[in-house]
Design a protein around this motif. Structure first.
Motif, short mmCIF file in Angstrom:
data_model
loop_
_atom_site.label_atom_id
_atom_site.label_comp_id
_atom_site.label_asym_id
_atom_site.label_seq_id
_atom_site.Cartn_x
_atom_site.Cartn_y
_atom_site.Cartn_z
N PHE A 64 0.84 -1.20 0.00
CA PHE A 64 0.00 0.00 0.00
C PHE A 64 0.87 1.25 0.00
O PHE A 64 0.64 2.18 -0.78
N SER B 51 2.73 1.78 -3.35
CA SER B 51 1.88 2.18 -4.48
C SER B 51 1.21 3.53 -4.27
O SER B 51 0.65 4.09 -5.21
N PHE B 52 1.28 4.06 -3.06
CA PHE B 52 0.60 5.32 -2.75
C PHE B 52 1.40 6.50 -3.31
O PHE B 52 2.60 6.58 -3.14
N ARG B 53 0.71 7.41 -3.99
CA ARG B 53 1.33 8.64 -4.47
C ARG B 53 0.66 9.79 -3.75
O ARG B 53 -0.55 9.96 -3.83
N CYS C 258 -1.33 9.07 3.23
CA CYS C 258 -1.05 7.64 3.20
C CYS C 258 -1.41 7.01 4.55
O CYS C 258 -2.03 5.94 4.60
N GLY D 144 -5.11 6.64 4.90
CA GLY D 144 -5.58 5.51 4.10
C GLY D 144 -5.29 4.18 4.77
O GLY D 144 -6.12 3.26 4.76
N ASP E 186 5.81 13.10 -6.13
CA ASP E 186 5.86 12.04 -5.12
C ASP E 186 7.06 12.18 -4.19
O ASP E 186 7.81 11.23 -3.96
#
Length: 137
Positions: A12, A15-17, A23, A26, A90
């Protein structure tokens, strides 16, 4: 914590931007039964590695960063431009701010035929923004 849960958290994060705080939010929604401190600790470690990988990429593209920053200012974008740029590239917003400051000071020094600003001076400018020569920066 089970290995597959840990692996899921790492996937997770990778892959999080976006910003690290988003983040974490989430992850808290996705893994409500894991303590917040545990999630934050895992995120912190992975985020440091991610910044090390992306740091060089942003430094290489500093001309693009400055161009996008100047275009945003010229277009009169609402506050939060550096945050939006950080999400796009990012990286941490502080890194974007540092690149913008370095480029601006370097350009000013070149224009005025002055010697370069030292890393310590730039570091102090980031800590104390009143030291930045251009108040509109």
């Amino acid at each position: 914590m089970e290995v597959n849960v840990f692996t899921g958290i790492i996937q997770f994060i990778n892959s999080f931007r976006g910003l690290s705080r988003d983040c974490l939010l989430g992850m808290q929604k996705l893994y409500p039964n894991i303590p917040d401190n545990t999630l934050a600790s895992i995120l912190c470690t992975r985020y440091q590695k991610k910044m090390m990988m992306n740091h060089g990429k942003v430094k290489q593209r500093k001309k693009d960063v400055m161009k996008r920053y100047k275009e945003g200012l010229a277009a009169g974008e609402e506050p939060g431009l550096i945050i939006r740029m950080a999400k796009f590239y990012d990286v941490a917003p502080a890194l974007i701010a540092k690149v913008i400051l370095e480029e601006s000071v370097e350009k000013k020094n070149h224009k005025d035929n002055e010697t370069g600003t030292s890393r310590n001076e730039l570091k102090e400018m980031l800590k104390d923004t009143t030291l930045i020569p251009d108040p509109d920066l």
